[in-house]
Design a protein around this motif. Structure first.
Motif, PDB file in Angstrom:
ATOM      1  N   PHE A  73     -44.472  -7.951 -48.923  1.00 21.60           N
ATOM      2  CA  PHE A  73     -44.376  -6.509 -48.680  1.00 21.60           C
ATOM      3  C   PHE A  73     -45.757  -5.846 -48.694  1.00 21.60           C
ATOM      4  O   PHE A  73     -46.037  -4.933 -49.471  1.00 21.60           O
ATOM      5  CB  PHE A  73     -43.425  -5.848 -49.686  1.00 21.60           C
ATOM      6  CG  PHE A  73     -41.985  -6.113 -49.379  1.00 21.60           C
ATOM      7  CD1 PHE A  73     -41.273  -5.305 -48.506  1.00 21.60           C
ATOM      8  CD2 PHE A  73     -41.339  -7.200 -49.946  1.00 21.60           C
ATOM      9  CE1 PHE A  73     -39.947  -5.559 -48.215  1.00 21.60           C
ATOM     10  CE2 PHE A  73     -40.016  -7.468 -49.656  1.00 21.60           C
ATOM     11  CZ  PHE A  73     -39.310  -6.643 -48.786  1.00 21.60           C
TER      12      PHE A  73
ATOM     13  N   LEU B 195     -40.861 -12.580 -57.796  1.00 18.34           N
ATOM     14  CA  LEU B 195     -41.536 -11.301 -57.627  1.00 18.34           C
ATOM     15  C   LEU B 195     -42.902 -11.474 -56.965  1.00 18.34           C
ATOM     16  O   LEU B 195     -43.342 -10.614 -56.191  1.00 18.34           O
ATOM     17  CB  LEU B 195     -41.690 -10.614 -58.984  1.00 18.34           C
ATOM     18  CG  LEU B 195     -42.345  -9.217 -58.975  1.00 18.34           C
ATOM     19  CD1 LEU B 195     -41.504  -8.249 -58.150  1.00 18.34           C
ATOM     20  CD2 LEU B 195     -42.512  -8.699 -60.400  1.00 18.34           C
TER      21      LEU B 195
ATOM     22  N   TYR C 286     -43.705 -13.652 -54.667  1.00 20.43           N
ATOM     23  CA  TYR C 286     -43.489 -13.802 -53.224  1.00 20.43           C
ATOM     24  C   TYR C 286     -43.192 -12.441 -52.590  1.00 20.43           C
ATOM     25  O   TYR C 286     -43.642 -12.148 -51.477  1.00 20.43           O
ATOM     26  CB  TYR C 286     -42.345 -14.774 -52.951  1.00 20.43           C
ATOM     27  CG  TYR C 286     -42.646 -16.194 -53.367  1.00 20.43           C
ATOM     28  CD1 TYR C 286     -43.323 -17.054 -52.509  1.00 20.43           C
ATOM     29  CD2 TYR C 286     -42.256 -16.680 -54.611  1.00 20.43           C
ATOM     30  CE1 TYR C 286     -43.605 -18.365 -52.878  1.00 20.43           C
ATOM     31  CE2 TYR C 286     -42.534 -17.983 -54.992  1.00 20.43           C
ATOM     32  CZ  TYR C 286     -43.208 -18.818 -54.129  1.00 20.43           C
ATOM     33  OH  TYR C 286     -43.496 -20.103 -54.501  1.00 20.43           O
ATOM     34  N   LYS C 287     -42.434 -11.607 -53.316  1.00 18.86           N
ATOM     35  CA  LYS C 287     -42.133 -10.268 -52.808  1.00 18.86           C
ATOM     36  C   LYS C 287     -43.419  -9.466 -52.644  1.00 18.86           C
ATOM     37  O   LYS C 287     -43.601  -8.772 -51.637  1.00 18.86           O
ATOM     38  CB  LYS C 287     -41.174  -9.550 -53.764  1.00 18.86           C
ATOM     39  CG  LYS C 287     -40.789  -8.148 -53.319  1.00 18.86           C
ATOM     40  CD  LYS C 287     -39.849  -7.495 -54.321  1.00 18.86           C
ATOM     41  CE  LYS C 287     -39.524  -6.067 -53.891  1.00 18.86           C
ATOM     42  NZ  LYS C 287     -38.640  -5.386 -54.869  1.00 18.86           N
ATOM     43  N   GLU C 288     -44.314  -9.568 -53.612  1.00 19.32           N
ATOM     44  CA  GLU C 288     -45.590  -8.855 -53.520  1.00 19.32           C
ATOM     45  C   GLU C 288     -46.414  -9.352 -52.335  1.00 19.32           C
ATOM     46  O   GLU C 288     -47.106  -8.567 -51.676  1.00 19.32           O
ATOM     47  CB  GLU C 288     -46.375  -9.040 -54.825  1.00 19.32           C
ATOM     48  CG  GLU C 288     -45.745  -8.341 -56.021  1.00 19.32           C
ATOM     49  CD  GLU C 288     -46.443  -8.689 -57.327  1.00 19.32           C
ATOM     50  OE1 GLU C 288     -47.400  -9.513 -57.279  1.00 19.32           O
ATOM     51  OE2 GLU C 288     -46.060  -8.163 -58.381  1.00 19.32           O
TER      52      GLU C 288
ATOM     53  N   ASN D 216     -43.928 -18.498 -48.731  1.00 18.42           N
ATOM     54  CA  ASN D 216     -44.292 -17.407 -47.830  1.00 18.42           C
ATOM     55  C   ASN D 216     -44.204 -17.815 -46.363  1.00 18.42           C
ATOM     56  O   ASN D 216     -43.734 -17.052 -45.518  1.00 18.42           O
ATOM     57  CB  ASN D 216     -45.706 -16.916 -48.154  1.00 18.42           C
ATOM     58  CG  ASN D 216     -45.766 -16.148 -49.463  1.00 18.42           C
ATOM     59  OD1 ASN D 216     -44.816 -15.461 -49.827  1.00 18.42           O
ATOM     60  ND2 ASN D 216     -46.866 -16.270 -50.190  1.00 18.42           N
TER      61      ASN D 216
END
Length: 381
Positions: free
Chosen positions: A195, A188, A190-192, A324
């Motif tokens: 995005f 999560l 990495y998603k933050e 990332n």
């Protein structure tokens, strides 16, 4: 001040030299071994597929494990690939060797870049990244220039033996690389990181820029052969000479940004020069003028490659930079692959100059898109 990237530069340079001087001739080697076009496509496709499948896991691994250890493993895996080329003509075994080849190459590149991002001096990051890219590309350029000649004099098998010796040397050097800190994060996080508006814009521009790599892979050498009647050795010299300007550009802009030049402007300069140079090359009939224009194009590419590396260091937390950065690398692979799928058939059907012209124009349009979206983001924030 001593550059902390000296050993990563040396290790990556050896790997880059091997790749640039040999990979372009692999299809010729396979033809000599009696393999069909379908089999050659399968082998190379498997190697490329491994890059797509493993790139994000490789990035995560570099956040959780010491990069120098992964680099050592990657070089060992690459030796297995070249040993397979040297010792087997069995289709299944060679397919396995190419899987190792794609895995080793991808794992090495992700890991050595991750290590470089972590150990770089943040106050000197632009100058050191410029040297990291510039010096490696200069060594790769020598590979492009010497590859055909080396194979002509030594033959494929003896050249592969030289490659294996160089990889063993790189393994010893990799043991001297510094240890990096390791971290464990949930996906999560990495998603933050990804995005965010500025990161998504960055990825969009990287994707549009790398479309022209696909055009180059499918049409560039064929364009040089059909338009300028260059043979293999002349093609290598043409490509190698122009790539020198990619290296010089990375060194130049690394120095300029360190002295206060706006890195955003480097992005625009790179996109415009790269795109215009690519489009103009497609219109040339004189080889010397074509070489000059190609050098200008590579100067733009160098500015863009510096911008991508500098952007990664600037916008991502160093603790998660492996995972990332691998997402940005995956964006580059997808862009180049998309370009190849689009421009490969176009070149074969309408002429190899068309993909160069079209991808050059699309790169210029990417610069315009970046400008307008960038201004909109600034107004809203």
């Amino acid at each position: 001040m001593k550059n902390p990237l000296s050993l990563p530069i040396l290790t990556k340079s050896i790997h880059g030299f091997i790749y640039s001087m040999f990979w372009v001739f692999v299809p010729i080697f396979l033809v000599e071994q009696g393999f069909s076009g379908v089999e050659i496509g399968l082998f190379i496709g498997l190697a490329n597929l491994m890059a797509v499948i493993t790139i994000f896991p490789a990035g995560l691994a570099n956040d959780r494990m010491h990069s120098k250890r992964i680099i050592f493993i990657a070089l060992l895996v690459s030796i297995i690939y070249y040993a397979g080329l040297l010792n087997t003509t069995n289709t299944l075994l060679l397919a396995g060797a190419f899987i190792f080849g794609g895995l080793g190459k991808n794992l090495f590149n992700v890991s050595v870049d991750s290590l470089a991002y972590r150990i770089i001096d943040r106050k000197q990051s632009s100058r050191q990244l410029g040297k990291y890219l510039g010096y490696v590309v200069l060594i790769e350029t020598i590979g492009y220039m010497l590859g055909g000649s080396l194979i002509n004099h030594l033959g494929f098998k003896n050249t592969i033996i030289v490659i294996i010796v160089l990889l063993i040397g790189a393994m010893f050097i990799s043991r001297l690389l510094p240890m990096t800190h390791t971290f464990k994060f949930k996906l999560l996080k990495y998603k933050e990181d990804i995005f965010r508006k500025e990161v998504l814009l960055f990825m969009l521009v990287v994707f549009l820029f790398t479309l022209h790599f696909g055009a180059e892979k499918t049409s560039y050498s064929l364009f040089l052969h059909t338009r300028f009647n260059l043979n293999l050795e002349q093609t290598g010299l043409f490509i190698g000479t122009s790539i020198i300007f990619l290296a010089l550009s990375s060194l130049f802009f690394g120095h300029k940004v360190q002295r206060g030049f706006n890195p955003r402007k480097v992005f625009y300069i790179g996109l415009f020069i790269s795109g215009i140079g690519h489009a103009l090359l497609s219109l040339q009939t004189n080889v010397w003028l074509g070489l000059v224009i190609r050098c200008i194009h590579e100067f733009g590419d160098g500015a863009m490659m510096f911008s991508i590396y500098y952007g990664i260091v600037s916008i991502f937390d160093v603790d998660r930079i492996g995972g990332n950065a691998s997402v940005i690398s995956l964006t580059q692979i997808i862009g180049a692959s998309t370009g190849a799928f689009i421009f490969g058939p176009v070149g074969a059907q309408y002429g190899y100059h068309i993909p160069l012209f079209a991808s050059g124009i699309s790169t210029v349009l990417a610069a315009c898109l970046l400008f307008f979206i960038d201004r909109k983001i600034k107004r809203t924030t």
